[in-house]
Design an enzyme around this catalytic site. Structure first.
Site, short mmCIF file in Angstrom:
data_model
loop_
_atom_site.label_atom_id
_atom_site.label_comp_id
_atom_site.label_asym_id
_atom_site.label_seq_id
_atom_site.Cartn_x
_atom_site.Cartn_y
_atom_site.Cartn_z
N HIS A 35 0.81 -1.22 0.00
CA HIS A 35 0.00 0.00 0.00
C HIS A 35 0.84 1.27 0.00
O HIS A 35 0.87 2.00 -0.98
CB HIS A 35 -0.95 -0.03 1.21
CG HIS A 35 -1.94 1.06 1.23
ND1 HIS A 35 -1.75 2.23 1.93
CD2 HIS A 35 -3.15 1.19 0.63
CE1 HIS A 35 -2.80 3.03 1.76
NE2 HIS A 35 -3.66 2.42 0.98
N GLU B 147 -4.24 -4.51 9.28
CA GLU B 147 -4.47 -3.51 8.23
C GLU B 147 -3.47 -2.36 8.26
O GLU B 147 -3.83 -1.21 8.47
CB GLU B 147 -5.90 -2.97 8.31
CG GLU B 147 -6.97 -4.03 8.11
CD GLU B 147 -8.37 -3.44 8.07
OE1 GLU B 147 -8.58 -2.56 7.21
OE2 GLU B 147 -9.20 -3.85 8.88
N HIS C 239 -1.38 0.61 6.89
CA HIS C 239 -1.53 1.54 5.75
C HIS C 239 -0.30 2.43 5.63
O HIS C 239 0.68 2.06 5.02
CB HIS C 239 -2.83 2.33 5.89
CG HIS C 239 -4.05 1.56 5.57
ND1 HIS C 239 -4.34 1.12 4.30
CD2 HIS C 239 -5.08 1.13 6.35
CE1 HIS C 239 -5.49 0.45 4.30
NE2 HIS C 239 -5.95 0.43 5.54
N GLU D 30 -4.90 0.27 10.85
CA GLU D 30 -6.27 0.78 10.85
C GLU D 30 -7.10 0.20 11.99
O GLU D 30 -8.16 0.72 12.32
CB GLU D 30 -6.95 0.52 9.50
CG GLU D 30 -8.15 1.40 9.28
CD GLU D 30 -8.70 1.33 7.86
OE1 GLU D 30 -9.85 1.77 7.67
OE2 GLU D 30 -7.99 0.85 6.96
#
Length: 299
Positions: free
Chosen positions: A232, A272, A274, A288
């Site tokens: 990401h 998660e 990021h 996240e």
């Protein structure tokens, strides 16, 4: 491809809870005050983590704060994806926001440009914008579809990922754009950063690859061992390598400028990760699920 999987010991990675799971820590940056600033995308807030005692201060801002970056004026600038505005906050917590010229544009990426202004992408409008320190906004057409992250390149231009155009874009400060198509279909590039080798490095979230492009447009792609890793964000680390988050696998990756990849697990596969940034000599990434992870960079 040369990828090694390694496990961090407890001294190498630490996670700090900074919000509830619904707030959504998303992107982060070191501020001019030495603190770590990060966005809470689902809470409509920007937060500051004190470098001395770890105390977190939360500042309400517009809806959907996404990417954050330090500006040349000593403030932090960020995009408000759902409010469709550009936000600015001082280290003391004074907040202001500015409207792009194109309404409902979905601002996402933001970076300090080579001209003393902040540059940002309008992903839903296929445009790139510029805002001066006193709030004057101009815009240019992006060289492709859905411009996402962007960064200043070593050539004095802005470089951005064209997520739905499957390309990397280059935009001069006067608005001249060029697109470089990626060789892998459906690569869907997102993050981009200038590397220590004078090239630009980017993530291919749709293809599970890390890409490199020179300022003359020569492209190289490096596949990860897990094509579903969904890389990401990416940043240049303090040790001459690039570091990136693997949103789909709950890992942080490291790639050297000659293409050697190492992948490190975080505490959970569903955390998660990021945004990723350098702070206090280490790598920090936003999870996240409500935490920030600090990864000690190996020597």
């Amino acid at each position: 491809m040369n990828e090694i999987n390694e496990s961090y010991d407890t001294d190498s990675v630490r996670e700090f809870t900074v919000s509830d799971a619904d707030a959504g820590p998303y992107a982060l940056a070191e501020g001019p005050d030495g603190a770590l600033w990060f966005t809470l995308v689902h809470r409509g807030a920007v937060a500051r983590r004190d470098p001395d005692d770890g105390r977190v201060t939360v500042h309400p801002v517009g809806d959907g704060p996404t990417v954050i970056a330090p500006g040349p004026d000593g403030a932090l600038w960020f995009t408000e994806y759902r409010a469709h505005r550009i936000g600015r906050i001082t280290p003391e917590g004074h907040y202001a926001s500015f409207a792009p010229l194109t309404p409902e544009g979905g601002p996402f990426g933001i970076t300090a440009g080579p001209d003393g202004a902040m540059w940002f992408t309008l992903s839903s409008a296929d445009r790139v914008g510029r805002v001066t320190m006193d709030g004057e906004v101009t815009e240019h057409p992006a060289p492709g579809a859905f411009p996402s992250a962007l960064t200043a390149g070593p050539d004095g231009a802005l470089w951005c990922t064209l997520n739905q155009g499957n390309a990397i874009g280059r935009l001069t400060p006067d608005g001249h754009g060029t697109a470089y198509p990626l060789p892998t279909p459906g690569a869907a590039p997102v993050g981009i950063a200038a590397g220590p080798d004078g090239a630009l490095w980017f993530t291919e979230i749709g293809a599970g690859r890390i890409g490199r492009i020179t300022v003359t447009g020569d492209l190289t792609e490096y596949p990860l061992s897990d094509p579903a890793a969904r890389p990401h964000a990416v940043t240049a680390g303090p040790n001459g390598a690039l570091w990136f988050t693997e949103w789909g696998s709950g890992r942080v990756g490291r790639i050297t400028v000659d293409g050697r990849v190492t992948s490190y697990p975080l505490s959970r596969t569903d955390c998660e990760p990021h945004g990723i940034a350098v702070h206090d000599g280490a790598l920090w990434c936003a999870l996240e699920t409500g935490s920030l992870a600090r990864i000690q960079v190996p020597a």
